[in-house]
Design an enzyme around this catalytic site. Structure first.
Site, PDB file in Angstrom:
ATOM      1  N   CYS A 167      -3.730   2.086   8.671  1.00 52.86           N
ATOM      2  CA  CYS A 167      -4.681   0.990   8.464  1.00 52.86           C
ATOM      3  C   CYS A 167      -5.300   0.599   9.976  1.00 52.86           C
ATOM      4  O   CYS A 167      -6.580   0.331  10.092  1.00 52.86           O
ATOM      5  CB  CYS A 167      -4.086  -0.354   8.002  1.00 52.86           C
ATOM      6  SG  CYS A 167      -2.519  -0.581   8.838  1.00 52.86           S
ATOM      7  N   GLU A 226       2.055 -10.364  10.612  1.00 52.57           N
ATOM      8  CA  GLU A 226       3.337  -9.919  10.072  1.00 52.57           C
ATOM      9  C   GLU A 226       4.071  -9.457  11.582  1.00 52.57           C
ATOM     10  O   GLU A 226       3.567  -9.624  12.500  1.00 52.57           O
ATOM     11  CB  GLU A 226       3.265  -8.611   9.481  1.00 52.57           C
ATOM     12  CG  GLU A 226       2.840  -8.730   8.054  1.00 52.57           C
ATOM     13  CD  GLU A 226       3.069  -7.804   6.973  1.00 52.57           C
ATOM     14  OE1 GLU A 226       2.834  -6.568   7.190  1.00 52.57           O
ATOM     15  OE2 GLU A 226       3.538  -8.098   5.873  1.00 52.57           O
ATOM     16  N   GLU A 238      -2.867  -8.371   4.878  1.00 53.70           N
ATOM     17  CA  GLU A 238      -2.963  -6.908   5.978  1.00 53.70           C
ATOM     18  C   GLU A 238      -3.740  -5.990   5.246  1.00 53.70           C
ATOM     19  O   GLU A 238      -3.422  -5.186   4.268  1.00 53.70           O
ATOM     20  CB  GLU A 238      -1.458  -6.431   5.808  1.00 53.70           C
ATOM     21  CG  GLU A 238      -0.557  -7.415   6.593  1.00 53.70           C
ATOM     22  CD  GLU A 238      -0.917  -7.418   8.388  1.00 53.70           C
ATOM     23  OE1 GLU A 238      -1.708  -6.829   8.750  1.00 53.70           O
ATOM     24  OE2 GLU A 238      -0.409  -8.475   9.012  1.00 53.70           O
ATOM     25  N   SER A 264      -6.387  -2.521   0.705  1.00 53.99           N
ATOM     26  CA  SER A 264      -7.813  -2.450   1.250  1.00 53.99           C
ATOM     27  C   SER A 264      -8.477  -3.830   1.373  1.00 53.99           C
ATOM     28  O   SER A 264      -8.040  -5.041   0.523  1.00 53.99           O
ATOM     29  CB  SER A 264      -8.629  -1.500   0.166  1.00 53.99           C
ATOM     30  OG  SER A 264      -8.610  -1.936  -1.247  1.00 53.99           O
ATOM     31  N   THR A 277      -9.379  -5.092  -2.426  1.00 50.02           N
ATOM     32  CA  THR A 277      -8.351  -5.737  -3.188  1.00 50.02           C
ATOM     33  C   THR A 277      -7.917  -7.027  -2.574  1.00 50.02           C
ATOM     34  O   THR A 277      -7.654  -8.079  -3.071  1.00 50.02           O
ATOM     35  CB  THR A 277      -7.213  -4.575  -3.038  1.00 50.02           C
ATOM     36  OG1 THR A 277      -7.538  -3.523  -3.754  1.00 50.02           O
ATOM     37  CG2 THR A 277      -6.022  -5.249  -3.792  1.00 50.02           C
ATOM     38  N   GLY A 322      -7.996  -9.281   7.818  1.00 49.10           N
ATOM     39  CA  GLY A 322      -6.824  -9.933   7.474  1.00 49.10           C
ATOM     40  C   GLY A 322      -6.558 -11.381   7.738  1.00 49.10           C
ATOM     41  O   GLY A 322      -7.450 -12.086   8.501  1.00 49.10           O
ATOM     42  N   ALA A 335       0.776  -1.277   0.101  1.00 50.33           N
ATOM     43  CA  ALA A 335      -0.172  -0.091   0.043  1.00 50.33           C
ATOM     44  C   ALA A 335       0.914   1.267  -0.100  1.00 50.33           C
ATOM     45  O   ALA A 335       2.110   1.158   0.000  1.00 50.33           O
ATOM     46  CB  ALA A 335      -0.674   0.138   1.369  1.00 50.33           C
ATOM     47  N   GLY A 368      -7.828  -3.550   5.538  1.00 47.12           N
ATOM     48  CA  GLY A 368      -8.068  -2.401   6.057  1.00 47.12           C
ATOM     49  C   GLY A 368      -8.889  -2.398   7.618  1.00 47.12           C
ATOM     50  O   GLY A 368      -9.028  -3.557   7.956  1.00 47.12           O
TER      51      GLY A 368
HETATM   52  P1  NAD Z   1      -5.445  -0.846  -2.613  1.00 48.12           P
HETATM   53  O1  NAD Z   1      -5.829  -1.839  -2.094  1.00 48.12           O
HETATM   54  O2  NAD Z   1      -5.917  -0.065  -3.512  1.00 48.12           O
HETATM   55  O3  NAD Z   1      -3.792  -1.269  -3.333  1.00 48.12           O
HETATM   56  C1  NAD Z   1      -2.891  -2.208  -2.584  1.00 48.12           C
HETATM   57  C2  NAD Z   1      -2.098  -2.740  -3.658  1.00 48.12           C
HETATM   58  O4  NAD Z   1      -2.712  -3.620  -4.215  1.00 48.12           O
HETATM   59  C3  NAD Z   1      -1.333  -1.754  -4.589  1.00 48.12           C
HETATM   60  O5  NAD Z   1       0.026  -1.929  -4.593  1.00 48.12           O
HETATM   61  C4  NAD Z   1      -2.257  -2.055  -5.919  1.00 48.12           C
HETATM   62  O6  NAD Z   1      -1.489  -1.678  -6.988  1.00 48.12           O
HETATM   63  C5  NAD Z   1      -2.502  -3.703  -5.687  1.00 48.12           C
HETATM   64  N1  NAD Z   1      -3.565  -4.165  -6.595  1.00 48.12           N
HETATM   65  C6  NAD Z   1      -4.583  -3.318  -6.585  1.00 48.12           C
HETATM   66  N2  NAD Z   1      -5.813  -4.578  -7.348  1.00 48.12           N
HETATM   67  C7  NAD Z   1      -5.032  -5.601  -7.511  1.00 48.12           C
HETATM   68  C8  NAD Z   1      -5.144  -6.766  -8.016  1.00 48.12           C
HETATM   69  N3  NAD Z   1      -6.363  -7.027  -8.550  1.00 48.12           N
HETATM   70  N4  NAD Z   1      -4.243  -7.838  -7.827  1.00 48.12           N
HETATM   71  C9  NAD Z   1      -3.053  -7.531  -7.416  1.00 48.12           C
HETATM   72  N5  NAD Z   1      -2.741  -6.330  -6.649  1.00 48.12           N
HETATM   73  C10 NAD Z   1      -3.798  -5.516  -6.689  1.00 48.12           C
HETATM   74  O7  NAD Z   1      -4.886  -0.100  -1.177  1.00 48.12           O
HETATM   75  P2  NAD Z   1      -4.089   1.253  -0.955  1.00 48.12           P
HETATM   76  O8  NAD Z   1      -5.169   2.325  -1.336  1.00 48.12           O
HETATM   77  O9  NAD Z   1      -2.790   1.104  -1.822  1.00 48.12           O
HETATM   78  O10 NAD Z   1      -4.045   1.435   0.730  1.00 48.12           O
HETATM   79  C11 NAD Z   1      -4.839   1.715   1.418  1.00 48.12           C
HETATM   80  C12 NAD Z   1      -5.457   0.340   1.992  1.00 48.12           C
HETATM   81  O11 NAD Z   1      -4.553  -0.212   2.500  1.00 48.12           O
HETATM   82  C13 NAD Z   1      -6.268   0.831   3.358  1.00 48.12           C
HETATM   83  O12 NAD Z   1      -7.567  -0.040   3.080  1.00 48.12           O
HETATM   84  C14 NAD Z   1      -5.399   0.095   4.602  1.00 48.12           C
HETATM   85  O13 NAD Z   1      -6.198  -0.010   5.615  1.00 48.12           O
HETATM   86  C15 NAD Z   1      -4.716  -0.676   3.840  1.00 48.12           C
HETATM   87  N6  NAD Z   1      -3.542  -0.995   4.825  1.00 48.12           N
HETATM   88  C16 NAD Z   1      -3.498  -2.138   5.492  1.00 48.12           C
HETATM   89  C17 NAD Z   1      -2.466  -2.165   6.367  1.00 48.12           C
HETATM   90  C18 NAD Z   1      -2.385  -3.364   7.462  1.00 48.12           C
HETATM   91  O14 NAD Z   1      -1.167  -3.756   7.539  1.00 48.12           O
HETATM   92  N7  NAD Z   1      -3.324  -3.974   7.582  1.00 48.12           N
HETATM   93  C19 NAD Z   1      -1.255  -1.446   6.393  1.00 48.12           C
HETATM   94  C20 NAD Z   1      -1.122  -0.188   5.400  1.00 48.12           C
HETATM   95  C21 NAD Z   1      -2.396  -0.106   4.750  1.00 48.12           C
END
Ligand code: NAD
Length: 485
Positions: A285, A459, A251, A230, A233, A455, A152, A253
């Site tokens: 997150c 980690e 990991e 998220s 995803t 999740g 992310a 949202g």
């Molecule tokens: P996102 O889900 O839009 O994208 C995350 C990653 O997945 C990006 O690298 C994106 O290119 C990739 N992706 C998107 N579609 C895909 C697919 N079909 N196949 C494979 N890869 C794909 O998330 P974001 O906007 O980059 O980040 C914000 C989100 O991440 C929030 O929901 C947040 O809560 C979460 N987050 C979770 C943690 C945790 O440890 N639990 C940590 C940080 C962020």
């Protein structure tokens, strides 16, 4: 501005920077100015192929060397990261817009912690011996093979290390795809690992949007997928990985609760709420964005919170005095503004903030809504911005039921001086990462991850080893083999 050393090409494969300008250009925008600071290219099928081939070819020899040797390289990389902390922090600030005041103490440093921690653990990874009379079984803890990491945009350096360090310690190779919004920092992690002596092909970084991530997840050479992203995803990536029966770590949202009881130390509870809603401009997150405050102290809590939010220094993220930076992108700013409008329309009371800040960059005021009810959109959906929802409560059983009434289960926190209540509440939370009288600590020594839709897997800590290795049981017979005929 102090200039950081930028990566010299879009991808890092087989120990070197690689470019392929045939890939779709991805502009890297500095969130504080809205200006383009770099352009990388999404991986073409040829680049994806190169990265996976390199990882596959390098992995077996890496797994065959001793854990002590693997660990030494990871620890050396940690040292280099610490020496270069300033440059890496500047780059992280460019990539994300987070204030240097934060990046200089959290991002590369927590990445280095992971490299150091798993570097120390690599030599201790063993199987076990199980005696069965004269016969026995031993287990071998083996690598999974090629692991894919997908990141992310909120903690690009940390995510690259939190996935890479345990994967490499266990003898795996990694292909890491950072978020297209923040593509720069993971390249520096790859560069440093190789400078520390990591053999070529073991940690590769390739750029791209979801399609590149999708191509990696479905490739038959890949044995494990670890995604930070998220929930929507996560559903897609988990399903794609399941089709190939691959190991996963998800990991995802959250919409985590923070409960402030009437006996809480208000100053500490306000500090926890600030850390859990406004650090990294709310783009964390595990944030505790549903703050349940007992009605007896609600107005005192809100008054002190508003006063302290007035001390936030909003502005140039490179100024060491700045404590609150912009949103990562125009898109994220618009999403959060949309939620603020929903909050107003649904009748929540706007206590402070609520608007974008005029000028260049994607700045937004820290925002607090009070009198929020459980059914409001701002209390149900992850906003991923600096928007706190304060909800009232009076009864412990009632607030616990409301706190857990969500599909998410990433984190949860409680502020109280009553020890028995604190542990009872922590036990009752349906969340993977819980806090008592604190919020959002994430040391590498403690497992981190979510329950429910937030999740799968963990980690950090020894727990992550379970998700980057597999056990093989070897049966050994010392006496004769008995057969029926
Ligand atoms: P996102 O889900 O839009 O994208 C995350 C990653 O997945 C990006 O690298 C994106 O290119 C990739 N992706 C998107 N579609 C895909 C697919 N079909 N196949 C494979 N890869 C794909 O998330 P974001 O906007 O980059 O980040 C914000 C989100 O991440 C929030 O929901 C947040 O809560 C979460 N987050 C979770 C943690 C945790 O440890 N639990 C940590 C940080 C962020």
């Amino acid at each position: 501005m102090t200039y950081a050393t930028q990566p010299t090409a879009s991808h890092f494969i087989n120990g070197s920077y690689v470019e392929d300008t045939a890939g779709t250009p991805i502009e890297v925008i500095y969130p504080a100015t809205g200006k383009v600071i770099a352009t990388v290219h999404a991986a073409t099928p040829a680049i994806i192929e190169q990265a996976l081939d390199a990882a596959k070819a390098a992995q077996k020899a890496w797994a065959a060397i001793s854990g002590t040797e693997r660990g030494r390289i990871l620890r050396r990389a940690a040292e280099i990261m610490r020496v270069r902390n300033h440059d890496l922090s500047v780059l992280e600030t460019w990539d994300t817009g987070k204030p240097y005041q934060e990046t200089s103490v959290v991002d590369a440093t927590s990445g280095a912690d992971a490299l150091e921690y798993y570097g120390g653990m690599a030599a201790t990874l063993t199987g076990e011996h199980i005696q069965l009379g004269e016969n026995w079984v031993y287990t071998r803890r083996e690598a999974l093979g090629v692991c894919v990491g997908i990141g992310a945009w909120n903690y690009p350096t940390q995510i690259a290390c939190w996935k890479g360090a345990p994967a490499l310690a266990c003898g795996n190779a990694m292909v890491f795809k950072p978020s297209e919004t923040t593509p720069l920092c993971a390249l520096k992690v790859a560069e440093i690992l190789h400078e520390a002596g990591l053999p070529a092909g073991l940690y590769n970084v390739i750029q791209g949007m979801g399609e590149v991530g999708g191509a990696l997840v479905t490739d038959p050479r890949v044995n494990k997928v670890s995604l930070t992203g998220s929930v929507p995803t996560g559903r897609k990536v988990y399903a794609a990985a399941a089709a190939g029966i691959k190991h996963v770590t998800m990991e995802l949202g959250g919409k985590s609760p923070m409960i402030v009881f009437e006996d809480a130390d208000i100053e500490n509870a306000v500090s926890g709420a600030i850390l859990g809603n406004f650090y990294s401009s709310g783009q964390v997150c595990s944030n505790g964005t549903r703050v349940f405050v007992h009605t007896a102290i609600k107005e005192a809590f809100l008054a002190r919170l508003s006063e302290r939010l007035g001390h936030a220094v909003i502005g140039d993220p490179m100024d060491p005095e700045t404590s609150f930076g912009p949103m990562v992108s125009r898109r994220q700013l618009d999403i959060v503004l949309g939620y603020i409008e929903k909050g107003k329309a649904e009748g929540a009371r706007l206590v402070t903030g609520g608007a974008a800040i005029e000028g260049a960059g994607f700045f937004l005021q820290p925002t607090v809504f009070a009198d929020v009810t459980d059914d409001m959109v701002i209390a149900r959906e992850e906003i991923f911005g600096p928007v706190m929802a304060v909800l009232d409560f009076e009864d412990e059983a009632d607030v616990m039921a409301r706190a857990n009434d969500t599909e998410f289960g990433l984190a949860a926190g409680v502020f109280t001086r009553d020890l028995a209540r604190a542990h009872r509440v922590a036990a009752g939370f349906e969340a993977g990462t819980c806090y008592i009288n604190t919020y959002n600590d994430a040391p590498v020594e403690a497992p981190f991850g979510g329950m429910k839709a937030s999740g799968v897997g963990r980690e950090n800590a020894r727990a992550a080893i379970e998700h980057y290795s597999q056990l093989k049981s070897v049966f050994v017979r010392m006496d004769d083999v008995e057969a029926p005929f």
